[in-house]
Structures are given as structure tokens and as C-alpha cells.
Write a protein that holds these residues in place. Sequence first.
Motif, PDB file in Angstrom:
ATOM      1  N   GLU A  64       0.830  -1.210   0.000  1.00 37.10           N
ATOM      2  CA  GLU A  64       0.000   0.000   0.000  1.00 37.10           C
ATOM      3  C   GLU A  64       0.864   1.259   0.000  1.00 37.10           C
ATOM      4  N   ARG A  65       1.974   1.247   0.714  1.00 30.35           N
ATOM      5  CA  ARG A  65       2.845   2.417   0.751  1.00 30.35           C
ATOM      6  C   ARG A  65       3.485   2.675  -0.615  1.00 30.35           C
ATOM      7  N   VAL A  66       3.898   1.580  -1.285  1.00 29.60           N
ATOM      8  CA  VAL A  66       4.473   1.755  -2.627  1.00 29.60           C
ATOM      9  C   VAL A  66       3.456   2.370  -3.581  1.00 29.60           C
ATOM     10  N   ARG A  67       2.212   1.941  -3.481  1.00 30.29           N
ATOM     11  CA  ARG A  67       1.172   2.471  -4.372  1.00 30.29           C
ATOM     12  C   ARG A  67       0.936   3.948  -4.114  1.00 30.29           C
ATOM     13  N   VAL A  68       0.849   4.333  -2.822  1.00 31.64           N
ATOM     14  CA  VAL A  68       0.590   5.745  -2.497  1.00 31.64           C
ATOM     15  C   VAL A  68       1.788   6.608  -2.878  1.00 31.64           C
ATOM     16  N   ALA A  69       2.998   6.094  -2.617  1.00 32.49           N
ATOM     17  CA  ALA A  69       4.186   6.883  -2.977  1.00 32.49           C
ATOM     18  C   ALA A  69       4.278   7.092  -4.483  1.00 32.49           C
ATOM     19  N   GLY A  70       3.770   6.132  -5.286  1.00 29.32           N
ATOM     20  CA  GLY A  70       3.785   6.295  -6.734  1.00 29.32           C
ATOM     21  C   GLY A  70       2.800   7.333  -7.208  1.00 29.32           C
ATOM     22  N   GLN A  71       1.730   7.593  -6.445  1.00 30.34           N
ATOM     23  CA  GLN A  71       0.728   8.594  -6.840  1.00 30.34           C
ATOM     24  C   GLN A  71       1.128   9.999  -6.436  1.00 30.34           C
ATOM     25  N   LEU A  72       2.075  10.132  -5.532  1.00 30.34           N
ATOM     26  CA  LEU A  72       2.425  11.456  -5.024  1.00 30.34           C
ATOM     27  C   LEU A  72       2.988  12.391  -6.102  1.00 30.34           C
ATOM     28  N   PRO A  73       3.908  11.942  -7.010  1.00 33.48           N
ATOM     29  CA  PRO A  73       4.430  12.879  -8.027  1.00 33.48           C
ATOM     30  C   PRO A  73       3.364  13.347  -9.026  1.00 33.48           C
ATOM     31  N   ASP A  74       2.301  12.591  -9.197  1.00 34.12           N
ATOM     32  CA  ASP A  74       1.271  12.952 -10.171  1.00 34.12           C
ATOM     33  C   ASP A  74       0.120  13.737  -9.552  1.00 34.12           C
ATOM     34  N   ALA A  75       0.290  14.255  -8.307  1.00 33.85           N
ATOM     35  CA  ALA A  75      -0.786  15.016  -7.655  1.00 33.85           C
ATOM     36  C   ALA A  75      -1.076  16.285  -8.440  1.00 33.85           C
ATOM     37  N   SER A 131      -2.942  18.941  -7.309  1.00 38.74           N
ATOM     38  CA  SER A 131      -3.061  20.153  -6.485  1.00 38.74           C
ATOM     39  C   SER A 131      -2.308  19.947  -5.184  1.00 38.74           C
ATOM     40  N   ALA A 132      -2.171  21.039  -4.489  1.00 39.78           N
ATOM     41  CA  ALA A 132      -1.499  20.976  -3.178  1.00 39.78           C
ATOM     42  C   ALA A 132      -2.326  20.175  -2.176  1.00 39.78           C
ATOM     43  N   ALA A 133      -3.630  20.279  -2.271  1.00 45.99           N
ATOM     44  CA  ALA A 133      -4.484  19.521  -1.348  1.00 45.99           C
ATOM     45  C   ALA A 133      -4.335  18.022  -1.575  1.00 45.99           C
ATOM     46  N   GLU A 134      -4.305  17.623  -2.846  1.00 45.21           N
ATOM     47  CA  GLU A 134      -4.131  16.204  -3.139  1.00 45.21           C
ATOM     48  C   GLU A 134      -2.765  15.723  -2.671  1.00 45.21           C
ATOM     49  N   SER A 135      -1.736  16.561  -2.858  1.00 45.27           N
ATOM     50  CA  SER A 135      -0.397  16.195  -2.397  1.00 45.27           C
ATOM     51  C   SER A 135      -0.347  16.057  -0.884  1.00 45.27           C
ATOM     52  N   GLY A 136      -1.037  16.957  -0.172  1.00 43.36           N
ATOM     53  CA  GLY A 136      -1.064  16.870   1.295  1.00 43.36           C
ATOM     54  C   GLY A 136      -1.778  15.613   1.791  1.00 43.36           C
ATOM     55  N   ARG A 137      -2.861  15.270   1.057  1.00 46.41           N
ATOM     56  CA  ARG A 137      -3.606  14.066   1.468  1.00 46.41           C
ATOM     57  C   ARG A 137      -2.761  12.819   1.306  1.00 46.41           C
TER      58      ARG A 137
END
Length: 452
Positions: free
Chosen positions: A156-167, A169-175
Motif C-alpha cells: 500500500e505504501r508503494v502504491r501511495v508513494a507512486g501517486q504522489l508525483p502525479d498530484a 493540487s497541493a491539497a491532493e499532495s497533502g492528502r
Amino acid sequence: MEFNEALRRTIGGHWRLLVLLVVLPMVVAAAVGLPGSSPYVSKARVQASATLPTTDVQANAMLSRVRAVVTSGSIVNAALQKADITNRSAAAVAHRTKVSRLGGSAVFTIKVTDREPRTAEKLAGALSEELVAFFNGSGNLLTTELLDRQATLQDERVRVAGQLPDADSAAESGRLTAQLGALDQQLLDVQAALRAAQADGLGDRTASLLSSAGDAVAVPPLTGVDLALAGAIGLVAGLLTVTLLEVFRPHVAGRYAFGRELAAPVLGRLSKAPRGANGSVDRPVIDDGTVVALRRAAARAQSETIVLTGPGPQSRLAVLAEVFQDRMAAATADPPAQVPATDVHNGRYADGNGAGGRVRTLTREQVRQAVTTPDTFVSAGPAPPVRVRALHQVDDASDSTRHALVAVEPELAPYAELRRVQNLMATTGWPLIGILGDGTGGLRARTRSERA
């Protein structure tokens, strides 16, 4: 009542019962543990973990876990199925399975006891193998669950970390950043729990079978400790029993305690009578001191008839009275003498000359002569010997002489016997002049006619 008298009543008075209650449990224990019923025990040695426990708490926790696992229903049933044993229940096998730790290590000995040696060997081997399989395989639910949880969180952490560069907005990045932080904290908690389980030797999957089940050996059915324990239990039960017996049926602790209760002196003690050549019991032997004490006690009470009473059979009291009568009649009498009737007082004459100052008791006829003709001389010859009778031989209708009681009592007379003597004194008015201790142990005397 003194402490030694209490011990004499309980232990001395019931020692046969105490011995019986001590020996009987030991005999029963020995009979139950006969060699033909000896069980057999087989042992296997298992290392539960390659990680040594560092504290006693960890070692005890590991021992408790091994004992809980090896006696659990699922493990025992699996061992029964593996050993192809169908005539044993899981509960019975678990009850006869013992686990012990070798010092402070992670090595444990599995002992299985059974009435058949081959069955004990098969069960010990199957249980030890199932225990190792449980620690190393999927049966270790705690470690398995922790490892599965750790793998899921990492994915699960690998999946979330992969989505972080493609955020977008700032809100999505913070989430996504917050979600990564939560996953990291959960991973830390799982890893800490896994390390704790491995530190306790519960999840490192390094369990191994050090030695398979050996040949079953016979267990000694009975040891000295078992016999001592059975004897101790019997002793406690015996002490409780004799105490209750003394509560409901009390005894008097010896002839001196009997005399103290009735304010009477102890005149002596009857010894055991010697046995004849044919094994019969001869007439009792009475020492001279007892005879003298009885004579002086009767003279002091001015009694002409001594009545023997006691809990023994009437025939025994009759023979004892006969022996006393013979001994007292055979005593040396004072020589006759003519004394002035004026010196006679209260039926007695104090002879201060030729008889060494002794007091002589006169008969009724001599007293009557002294009263009617005081100027004459009275023949102060020897008075008739004191009669000794058993209680059942006393003729209270025609016998008007002065009577006195002598109680012939065993060493531990029932308290009811003391009450009986008290009531006899009260109803007859006869004084109790002494106590005779009966040490004959139930004398079975024969009369002269029986011996003839």
C-alpha cells in the motif's frame, strides 16, 4: 486438664487406631501401585527457538506457550491421527503429557505416559513433530498474521508513494503525504510486534526436533515420598478421629487423675498376672505396699468391709477381693493383752507399752463390756480382719458393718465410670478410701474351684 493428660487421652488411649489409620493408607497406596500396573513413559526433546531467553520471564513465557500448544486439542488430535491411534481420547492424552524446560534454555522435554510402551513412544514422537511444525509452519498464527500485515502495508505504501508525483493540487499532495505517514506508523507498529514475538522465541521459525521419542521405560509405581505422603494423610485423619472420639466419649487420663477428680488417694497399681504353664492367667500378684495402704486406709475410715468396684467383669473383682482377703488375713496380728476397760475410748485402745504405741480397734462385744463393767479388764486381742468383697457380693440387707469403697480402675477409664462411682458414693453413703490402678490389661482370672 494438663497438656500431657490430653496427649495421653488422645494418643495413648487410641494408639492402636492411630497406627491402623497411618498404616492403612500406605497399604492401599502400595496395593494400587503394584508392579503389574506400572505405566510407561517416553520422552522427546524439542528446541522451540534458536533465540535464547534473556530473562526468567521470557523463559517462563516460552514454557507456558509450549505447554499450551502441546496439550491443545488440535495438536493432540493431529498427533493421534498421525500415529494412527484410535483407542485414546485427546483429553486423556493431554492429561498424561508433561512438559519440562532444560534449565533456562529454549529446549523442552515432552513426556507422554501410557499403559502400553509402544503407544507412549508413538504419541511422544507425534506430539513433538506436531509441536515443531506448529512453530515453524502456518500454525504459528501470530507470526503469520504479522508478516502478512507487514507485506500488505508495504504494498500500500508503494502504491501511495507512486501517486504522489502525479498530484494535481497541493491539497491532493497533502492528502497523499498524510496517508504515507499513517502507513509508515502502522509499519513501525507491526515491525515492533514482530520483533517482540521473535525476542520471545515465538516467531523466528527456528524450532527443531533435537531427539525423537526414545524407548518407553516403566515408571516406578510407588516411591518413598508417596508412602510418606499417604502415612501423613492417615496420621492427620487419625488425630482428627481420636479427637472427635474423646469429645463424644471422654476418658480420664490415668489413676492419679481419677483420684484427683474424686479427692481420693491412689493406693497402688495391680501388675499383670504371670501366666501358668498351660497359658492360663493365674491369681493376681499384689505387692505388700498396696496391702499395707489398703489396711491403713480401712482403719482410718473405721471400716470393717471394703467393697471393690470397677468396670471389669464381676468374676475378676471377686478373685481380686479373694486375694486381698487372703493377704490381709495372713498379716501378723498383735498379741492379746488384758487392758483396763477405762482406757477404751470410741472403740479403740491406745497401747503405749508392749506394742509400740499402736492403736488397736476393739470389737463391738469388747466395747459393750467396757461400757457395762468399766472396773474389769477387757481382752484387747487381735480384731477380726477386715473383709474384702466385690460390689455384687455385698448383702446390704443383713450386713450392718461399716463399708468403704475402693475403685479398681484401668489406666484410661471412661469418664462415665467416674460418674458411676460418684453416684454409687452418693446413693450408698460409703466413703471412697482409695483408687487401685488396674494394669492387668483385662485380667481373665480363675477361681479356686476352676483351678481345682
